[in-house]
Design a protein around this motif. Structure first.
Motif, PDB file in Angstrom:
ATOM      1  N   LEU A  42      15.329   4.970  -2.387  1.00 44.19           N
ATOM      2  CA  LEU A  42      15.341   5.779  -3.598  1.00 44.19           C
ATOM      3  C   LEU A  42      15.174   7.254  -3.298  1.00 44.19           C
ATOM      4  N   THR A  43      14.893   7.605  -2.077  1.00 46.69           N
ATOM      5  CA  THR A  43      14.786   9.019  -1.720  1.00 46.69           C
ATOM      6  C   THR A  43      16.057   9.524  -1.076  1.00 46.69           C
ATOM      7  N   ALA A 148      11.710  -0.235  -0.893  1.00 45.72           N
ATOM      8  CA  ALA A 148      12.182   0.736   0.088  1.00 45.72           C
ATOM      9  C   ALA A 148      11.052   1.066   1.057  1.00 45.72           C
ATOM     10  N   PRO A 149      11.377   1.373   2.307  1.00 46.54           N
ATOM     11  CA  PRO A 149      10.334   1.557   3.330  1.00 46.54           C
ATOM     12  C   PRO A 149       9.402   2.726   3.072  1.00 46.54           C
ATOM     13  N   ASP A 150       9.838   3.692   2.253  1.00 45.11           N
ATOM     14  CA  ASP A 150       8.968   4.853   2.023  1.00 45.11           C
ATOM     15  C   ASP A 150       7.918   4.595   0.962  1.00 45.11           C
ATOM     16  N   SER A 154      -0.357   3.895   1.168  1.00 44.80           N
ATOM     17  CA  SER A 154      -1.018   5.055   1.766  1.00 44.80           C
ATOM     18  C   SER A 154      -0.443   6.389   1.290  1.00 44.80           C
ATOM     19  N   ASP A 155       0.725   6.358   0.641  1.00 45.36           N
ATOM     20  CA  ASP A 155       1.322   7.594   0.142  1.00 45.36           C
ATOM     21  C   ASP A 155       0.720   8.021  -1.196  1.00 45.36           C
ATOM     22  N   PHE A 156       0.049   7.088  -1.869  1.00 48.99           N
ATOM     23  CA  PHE A 156      -0.604   7.412  -3.133  1.00 48.99           C
ATOM     24  C   PHE A 156      -2.002   7.974  -2.880  1.00 48.99           C
ATOM     25  N   SER A 362       9.702   7.274  -7.629  1.00 50.15           N
ATOM     26  CA  SER A 362      10.405   7.652  -6.407  1.00 50.15           C
ATOM     27  C   SER A 362      10.264   9.135  -6.117  1.00 50.15           C
ATOM     28  N   LYS A 363      10.577   9.488  -4.905  1.00 48.13           N
ATOM     29  CA  LYS A 363      10.483  10.881  -4.488  1.00 48.13           C
ATOM     30  C   LYS A 363      11.432  11.761  -5.296  1.00 48.13           C
TER      31      LYS A 363
END
Length: 460
Positions: A42-43, A148-150, A154-156, A362-363
């Protein structure tokens, strides 16, 4: 069921704001290259070949949104999701309070009309968890054919995960947008009176008094005085005076010395330095006073910046300063709220709904939201991306206030089921002080009234 699209009122209209040039991802970028590199994430980055965005093509999803910049961003760009996945989406925006009521009624019926729900964490988190209304996304996030892998936990941010997860560690929603409270100030009024930007709450009170000039029709401070809504402002003072909502045994703590001191400051600001009628002000009235140049300072959420910089809606374009909430004697915190996107446990289209939730956070979507100033994503990869930062349309001070507020964020309401009753009861006490009532007496009465409500809720 057909859904009507509800537009934002003029003061919150973003028109061109979401036309992001710096970080736009074209339809062709999203839909091409699958044969050579597998499906795109999605990025726009290469994803694992197992991800099949078209797996649920032909599915129809119903979405219920709270009216505001987040819902506007989703509806504006939803065609991209449909082109990517083949999933049809019918979404409606409803004013926040009505949306919350409608969602609860439909969930309680056992047959909600929607698959995906926009939820306000600070109001609905514990209620939704205890009722079991949301589907667990944990297995979906671990499934490479769906994620999706991204998209990783841990990104939150920590606050986002605290909101989204239940006590068992299950991910019941995806954190969408965090709302930090910041200090907006009118640079022109400050310069005219020779007043420095306050760094502490005491300095803010002193500055507000100096900036108040009823003969000129200008006031030093404006903020929410209306019952219930006023809690979002007051908690900034409460937290910075060292207040905690609950003790270790989950007893309510809003009548102690910290709460009394915070309420006295609230009372002083809104009775000595605020416009007439402030006891009936919500964010809309507060914004109107500030955008018309009649109030020098305003504390509220970061997402209200776009109208302040819109020449069609504001008289203070180019004159607005943005900074963190001033520090208190026992802390320095930004009262933090947030919303998320979840799947109804009763939905028959959970996997397709998950793909939509994933796209919402998504990004690409987060970049649009941040760049327009309509919200702040919970994802660090969005906030820390230099290219995305370059595309932010708000003044650099706004972005800096967002980043700095994230470092001092603290949940702005107790995580309890009867949070609406909490806001009503304590909020009524605060409003009463604006008519001269004693803060200590009002808070004790409110605490005594709310305590049995909380105890019954905790035992249920």
């Amino acid at each position: 069921m057909a859904r009507s699209l509800v537009s934002l009122p003029k003061t919150m209209s973003h028109r061109e704001d979401f036309e992001v040039v710096d970080y736009r991802i074209s339809r062709r970028t999203l839909l091409t290259g699958t044969a050579a590199a597998g499906a795109l994430s999605l990025t726009g980055l290469p994803a694992r070949a197992e991800v099949n965005w078209k797996k649920y093509a032909g599915t129809k999803l119903e979405v219920i949104l709270a009216k505001g910049p987040r819902g506007d961003n989703l509806q504006k760009n939803i065609k991209e999701f449909t082109e990517l996945t083949g999933i049809q989406v019918e979404a409606e925006q409803i004013p926040e309070q009505q949306q919350r009521q409608k969602v609860v009624i439909e969930f309680t019926s056992g047959r909600p009309s929607f698959d995906v729900v926009h939820l306000s964490y600070h109001v609905q988190k514990r209620q939704f968890e205890k009722a079991g209304w949301l589907a667990d996304m944990t297995p979906f996030m671990k499934d490479p054919s769906l994620t999706a892998p991204d998209l990783v936990e841990s990104d939150f941010s920590a606050a986002g995960l605290q909101y989204a997860k239940n006590d068992k560690g299950q991910m019941l929603s995806l954190p969408w947008s965090v709302d930090y409270f910041i200090l907006y100030y009118n640079k022109e009024l400050f310069q005219k009176k020779g007043v420095a930007v306050p760094k502490t709450l005491d300095e803010m009170v002193a500055a507000a008094e100096k900036l108040t000039d009823p003969k000129e029709g200008t006031y030093g401070f404006v903020g929410r005085g209306l019952r219930n809504a006023n809690m979002a402002l007051w908690t900034n003072f409460f937290l910075n005076y060292g207040g905690e909502f609950l003790d270790d045994k989950r007893n309510i703590l809003t009548d102690g010395p910290e709460a009394i001191a915070a309420t006295k400051l609230y009372q002083t600001l809104l009775t000595k330095s605020a416009p007439p009628g402030v006891a009936g002000f919500n964010w809309m009235e507060s914004m109107a006073s500030f955008t018309q140049g009649r109030s020098a300072m305003w504390i509220d959420g970061v997402g209200w910046a776009p109208p302040l910089e819109d020449p069609a809606a504001s008289r203070v374009v180019g004159k607005v300063g943005y900074t963190v909430v001033p520090a208190g004697p026992k802390g320095h915190y930004s009262s933090t709220y947030g919303d998320g996107i979840g799947i109804a446990a009763a939905s028959k289209n959970k996997e397709a709904a998950y793909l939509l939730c994933q796209w919402v956070v998504s990004k690409q979507q987060g970049a649009r939201l941040l760049q327009a100033g309509g919200g702040v994503p919970f994802r660090s990869s969005i906030l820390n991306d230099p290219e995305i930062q370059k595309g932010v349309k708000m003044p650099p001070e706004w972005l800096q206030s967002v980043i700095e507020s994230g470092k001092i964020s603290k949940l702005g309401l107790p995580v309890v089921v009867p949070v609406a009753e909490f806001r009503d009861i304590v909020g009524a006490a605060l409003t009463a002080t604006l008519s001269g009532a004693d803060p200590a007496a009002e808070l004790k009465k409110a605490n005594d009234q709310f305590r049995p409500i909380l105890e019954r809720s905790e035992k249920a």
